[in-house]
Design a protein around this motif. Structure first.
Motif, PDB file in Angstrom:
ATOM      1  N   ALA A 173       1.054  -1.140   0.083  1.00 39.48           N
ATOM      2  CA  ALA A 173       0.092  -0.002   0.049  1.00 39.48           C
ATOM      3  C   ALA A 173       0.989   1.211  -0.024  1.00 39.48           C
ATOM      4  O   ALA A 173       1.946   1.225   0.518  1.00 39.48           O
ATOM      5  N   PRO A 174       0.523   2.134  -0.830  1.00 40.60           N
ATOM      6  CA  PRO A 174      -0.921   2.348  -1.359  1.00 40.60           C
ATOM      7  C   PRO A 174      -0.822   2.114  -2.695  1.00 40.60           C
ATOM      8  O   PRO A 174      -1.806   2.708  -3.576  1.00 40.60           O
ATOM      9  N   LEU A 175      -0.141   1.028  -3.224  1.00 38.82           N
ATOM     10  CA  LEU A 175      -0.383   0.748  -4.652  1.00 38.82           C
ATOM     11  C   LEU A 175      -1.635  -0.012  -4.917  1.00 38.82           C
ATOM     12  O   LEU A 175      -2.090  -0.558  -3.740  1.00 38.82           O
ATOM     13  N   SER A 176      -2.288   0.173  -5.817  1.00 37.12           N
ATOM     14  CA  SER A 176      -3.465  -0.614  -6.139  1.00 37.12           C
ATOM     15  C   SER A 176      -3.434  -2.120  -6.058  1.00 37.12           C
ATOM     16  O   SER A 176      -2.369  -2.579  -6.131  1.00 37.12           O
ATOM     17  N   SER A 177      -4.515  -2.939  -5.832  1.00 31.64           N
ATOM     18  CA  SER A 177      -4.494  -4.337  -5.686  1.00 31.64           C
ATOM     19  C   SER A 177      -3.991  -5.239  -6.999  1.00 31.64           C
ATOM     20  O   SER A 177      -3.301  -5.942  -7.015  1.00 31.64           O
ATOM     21  N   THR A 178      -4.252  -4.349  -8.140  1.00 30.59           N
ATOM     22  CA  THR A 178      -3.960  -4.732  -9.476  1.00 30.59           C
ATOM     23  C   THR A 178      -2.531  -4.815  -9.390  1.00 30.59           C
ATOM     24  O   THR A 178      -1.814  -6.000  -9.961  1.00 30.59           O
ATOM     25  N   ARG A 179      -1.774  -3.579  -9.532  1.00 34.04           N
ATOM     26  CA  ARG A 179      -0.519  -3.556  -9.475  1.00 34.04           C
ATOM     27  C   ARG A 179       0.321  -4.239  -8.520  1.00 34.04           C
ATOM     28  O   ARG A 179       1.468  -4.995  -8.753  1.00 34.04           O
ATOM     29  N   SER A 180      -0.390  -4.380  -7.420  1.00 31.23           N
ATOM     30  CA  SER A 180       0.316  -5.057  -6.351  1.00 31.23           C
ATOM     31  C   SER A 180       0.228  -6.687  -6.723  1.00 31.23           C
ATOM     32  O   SER A 180       1.386  -7.440  -6.459  1.00 31.23           O
ATOM     33  N   ASP A 181      -0.641  -7.273  -7.102  1.00 30.72           N
ATOM     34  CA  ASP A 181      -0.581  -8.529  -7.516  1.00 30.72           C
ATOM     35  C   ASP A 181       0.352  -8.790  -8.817  1.00 30.72           C
ATOM     36  O   ASP A 181       0.956  -9.832  -8.616  1.00 30.72           O
ATOM     37  N   ILE A 182       0.477  -7.842  -9.550  1.00 28.18           N
ATOM     38  CA  ILE A 182       1.455  -8.192 -10.527  1.00 28.18           C
ATOM     39  C   ILE A 182       2.852  -8.272 -10.191  1.00 28.18           C
ATOM     40  O   ILE A 182       3.622  -9.124 -10.448  1.00 28.18           O
ATOM     41  N   LEU A 183       3.329  -7.256  -9.144  1.00 30.62           N
ATOM     42  CA  LEU A 183       4.579  -7.620  -8.434  1.00 30.62           C
ATOM     43  C   LEU A 183       4.596  -8.681  -7.481  1.00 30.62           C
ATOM     44  O   LEU A 183       5.771  -9.257  -7.358  1.00 30.62           O
ATOM     45  N   ILE A 184       3.612  -8.937  -6.836  1.00 32.55           N
ATOM     46  CA  ILE A 184       3.618 -10.227  -6.136  1.00 32.55           C
ATOM     47  C   ILE A 184       4.058 -11.448  -6.856  1.00 32.55           C
ATOM     48  O   ILE A 184       5.090 -12.235  -6.264  1.00 32.55           O
ATOM     49  N   CYS A 185       3.357 -11.946  -7.797  1.00 29.97           N
ATOM     50  CA  CYS A 185       3.612 -12.837  -8.537  1.00 29.97           C
ATOM     51  C   CYS A 185       5.007 -12.819  -9.394  1.00 29.97           C
ATOM     52  O   CYS A 185       5.714 -14.034  -9.602  1.00 29.97           O
ATOM     53  N   ASN A 186       5.296 -11.701  -9.929  1.00 27.51           N
ATOM     54  CA  ASN A 186       6.356 -11.705 -10.684  1.00 27.51           C
ATOM     55  C   ASN A 186       7.622 -11.293 -10.151  1.00 27.51           C
ATOM     56  O   ASN A 186       8.676 -11.628 -10.510  1.00 27.51           O
ATOM     57  N   VAL A 187       7.587 -10.903  -8.880  1.00 28.17           N
ATOM     58  CA  VAL A 187       8.920 -10.411  -8.126  1.00 28.17           C
ATOM     59  C   VAL A 187       9.107 -10.948  -6.812  1.00 28.17           C
ATOM     60  O   VAL A 187      10.026 -11.816  -6.615  1.00 28.17           O
ATOM     61  N   ILE A 188       7.999 -10.985  -5.854  1.00 26.13           N
ATOM     62  CA  ILE A 188       7.968 -11.134  -4.503  1.00 26.13           C
ATOM     63  C   ILE A 188       8.176 -12.554  -4.349  1.00 26.13           C
ATOM     64  O   ILE A 188       9.096 -13.016  -3.606  1.00 26.13           O
ATOM     65  N   LEU A 189       7.261 -13.523  -5.094  1.00 22.95           N
ATOM     66  CA  LEU A 189       7.057 -15.057  -4.838  1.00 22.95           C
ATOM     67  C   LEU A 189       8.509 -15.717  -5.581  1.00 22.95           C
ATOM     68  O   LEU A 189       8.779 -16.540  -4.590  1.00 22.95           O
ATOM     69  N   PRO A 190       8.831 -15.261  -6.753  1.00 25.14           N
ATOM     70  CA  PRO A 190      10.148 -15.972  -7.154  1.00 25.14           C
ATOM     71  C   PRO A 190      11.344 -15.462  -6.325  1.00 25.14           C
ATOM     72  O   PRO A 190      12.456 -16.353  -6.290  1.00 25.14           O
ATOM     73  N   PHE A 191      11.375 -14.062  -5.649  1.00 24.95           N
ATOM     74  CA  PHE A 191      12.356 -13.659  -4.971  1.00 24.95           C
ATOM     75  C   PHE A 191      12.392 -14.426  -3.696  1.00 24.95           C
ATOM     76  O   PHE A 191      13.464 -15.082  -3.445  1.00 24.95           O
ATOM     77  N   ALA A 192      11.190 -14.903  -3.146  1.00 24.10           N
ATOM     78  CA  ALA A 192      11.230 -15.542  -1.793  1.00 24.10           C
ATOM     79  C   ALA A 192      11.651 -16.908  -2.062  1.00 24.10           C
ATOM     80  O   ALA A 192      12.397 -17.586  -1.439  1.00 24.10           O
ATOM     81  N   TYR A 193      11.243 -17.570  -3.297  1.00 19.03           N
ATOM     82  CA  TYR A 193      11.751 -18.839  -3.571  1.00 19.03           C
ATOM     83  C   TYR A 193      13.343 -18.746  -3.706  1.00 19.03           C
ATOM     84  O   TYR A 193      14.022 -19.987  -3.424  1.00 19.03           O
ATOM     85  N   ALA A 194      13.896 -17.947  -4.349  1.00 15.28           N
ATOM     86  CA  ALA A 194      15.190 -17.688  -4.343  1.00 15.28           C
ATOM     87  C   ALA A 194      16.060 -17.627  -3.142  1.00 15.28           C
ATOM     88  O   ALA A 194      17.142 -18.279  -3.087  1.00 15.28           O
ATOM     89  N   ILE A 195      15.210 -17.073  -2.105  1.00 16.43           N
ATOM     90  CA  ILE A 195      15.941 -17.071  -0.970  1.00 16.43           C
ATOM     91  C   ILE A 195      15.888 -18.315  -0.151  1.00 16.43           C
ATOM     92  O   ILE A 195      16.844 -18.805   0.295  1.00 16.43           O
ATOM     93  N   ALA A 196      14.805 -18.935  -0.474  1.00 20.82           N
ATOM     94  CA  ALA A 196      14.619 -20.262   0.090  1.00 20.82           C
ATOM     95  C   ALA A 196      15.746 -21.140  -0.490  1.00 20.82           C
ATOM     96  O   ALA A 196      16.234 -22.112   0.204  1.00 20.82           O
TER      97      ALA A 196
END
Length: 362
Positions: A266-289
């Motif tokens: 926040a304050p990003l929209s949920s639409t843009r947040s979803d794009i960042l979560i799936c394309n960046v945050i989740l694969p980044f978390a997997y890389a950390i793992a």
């Protein structure tokens, strides 16, 4: 005459058409590409053959060959990937040049033979295979492709983490993640400019490339996203970026995890947040793992990704849904990412012989 007429003639061309070049010789049209976006070339990812090799790139449409210079494309890096300048009138003898100085091939459609459209003239292997597949089989294949894209992104982050260095008050993880999030804000806009802005806010550089369109300042939408990026980086300078997202991944339910990840952006929209979560945050978390040998974190990131609802449609998902004759776009983000994977790996260059979407019929 107008560029609309040039576009009409271009999209009327059938694969297999010969495109005569103003400097002599010809190109074989294998695939006309897809319409370009708001900025840059008119046609993206056309596939041509010069008799020796395939050429994959963009196409620019103009009434006259001199319009290339008149529109300033010779000094615009966005047009360096144009492989063919398609015109009606060749009103100059010297070939135009890209911003990097390389010459550009020119074709006049006045000299091209336009074959009438025939619905049976072209049928790609995937277009024969996919209508015969059960819905479950299509879903399985797209999910597999989506997982491959997810793992490729994670592998990219693993390499980036090895090169990243901490920059107070940010950890190594934060420096890598924030740059990727900044670039993600530019998806569909100007990725290079947004990434550079993130690097500047981190203190990694003082240089900024010129925004697309050669404007003195970014468009209003870009400016709003950049203000949000500045706000988020200021917040993360206190709380830490990775430390903000990490707890959400441990939520008991996927729905709760998604809600917490969105709240962290926040304050990003949920639409843009979803794009960042799936394309960046989740694969980044997997890389950390992978880096930390943390199997629990790897499973959490993977399960959230597999369960994530569909992201907003874009040019690639629409084009690939048409290419594969899908009755509708996928309802899960992972399957949409599968469309991206198939497109980038094989469909962009029409490498059907090794494409997972149609090679069973070859």
């Amino acid at each position: 005459m107008s560029e609309d007429e040039v576009a009409r003639r271009w999209w009327a061309l059938q694969p297999g058409s010969l495109l005569p070049l103003s400097g002599g010789g010809s190109l074989l049209l294998l695939f006309p590409g897809r319409p370009g976006g708001r900025c840059g070339p008119d046609v993206r990812d056309a596939v041509l053959h010069d008799g020796t090799q395939e050429l994959v790139g963009d196409v620019e449409l103009h009434v006259r060959a001199s319009d290339w210079q008149a529109h300033g494309h010779q000094s615009d890096a966005r047009y360096n990937n144009v492989i063919l300048h398609v015109v009606l009138i060749c009103d100059q003898t010297l070939p135009p040049r890209h911003q990097d100085g390389s010459p550009l091939l020119v074709c006049s459609l006045y000299d091209a033979v336009i074959t009438p459209a025939d619905s049976s003239s072209v049928c790609w292997p995937c277009q024969r295979l996919w209508p015969q597949m059960a819905s479950e089989e299509r879903t399985h294949l797209l999910t597999l492709a989506g997982i491959l894209r997810f793992e490729e992104k994670a592998a990219h982050f693993v390499r980036a983490l090895r090169l990243a260095e901490a920059l107070a008050p940010f950890s190594t993880y934060d420096v890598c993640l924030i740059q990727a999030l900044a670039e993600g804000l530019g998806y569909g806009r100007d990725r290079r400019f947004f990434r550079a802005c993130g690097q500047r806010l981190l203190g990694l550089t003082n240089h900024l490339p010129e925004p697309e369109g050669h404007s003195l300042s970014p468009p209003p939408l870009d400016a709003a996203r950049l203000r949000t990026l500045s706000l988020l980086i200021a917040r993360w300078s206190v709380t830490g970026a990775w430390a903000t997202f990490r707890p959400a991944l441990s939520s008991k339910t996927t729905r709760r995890a998604i809600a917490e990840l969105r709240a962290a952006l926040a304050p990003l929209s949920s639409t843009r947040s979803d794009i960042l979560i799936c394309n960046v945050i989740l694969p980044f978390a997997y890389a950390i793992a992978l880096t930390e040998a943390n199997t629990a974190l790897a499973e959490q990131a993977r399960q959230i990704y597999l369960s994530y609802p569909a992201l907003p449609t874009n040019q690639i998902t629409r084009a690939m849904s048409r290419q594969l004759l899908l009755p509708s776009e996928p309802r899960q983000a992972c399957q949409q990412q599968g469309l991206h994977h198939i497109y980038q790996e094989t469909c962009r260059a029409k490498r059907c012989g090794i494409c997972m979407a149609g090679k069973k019929l070859l």
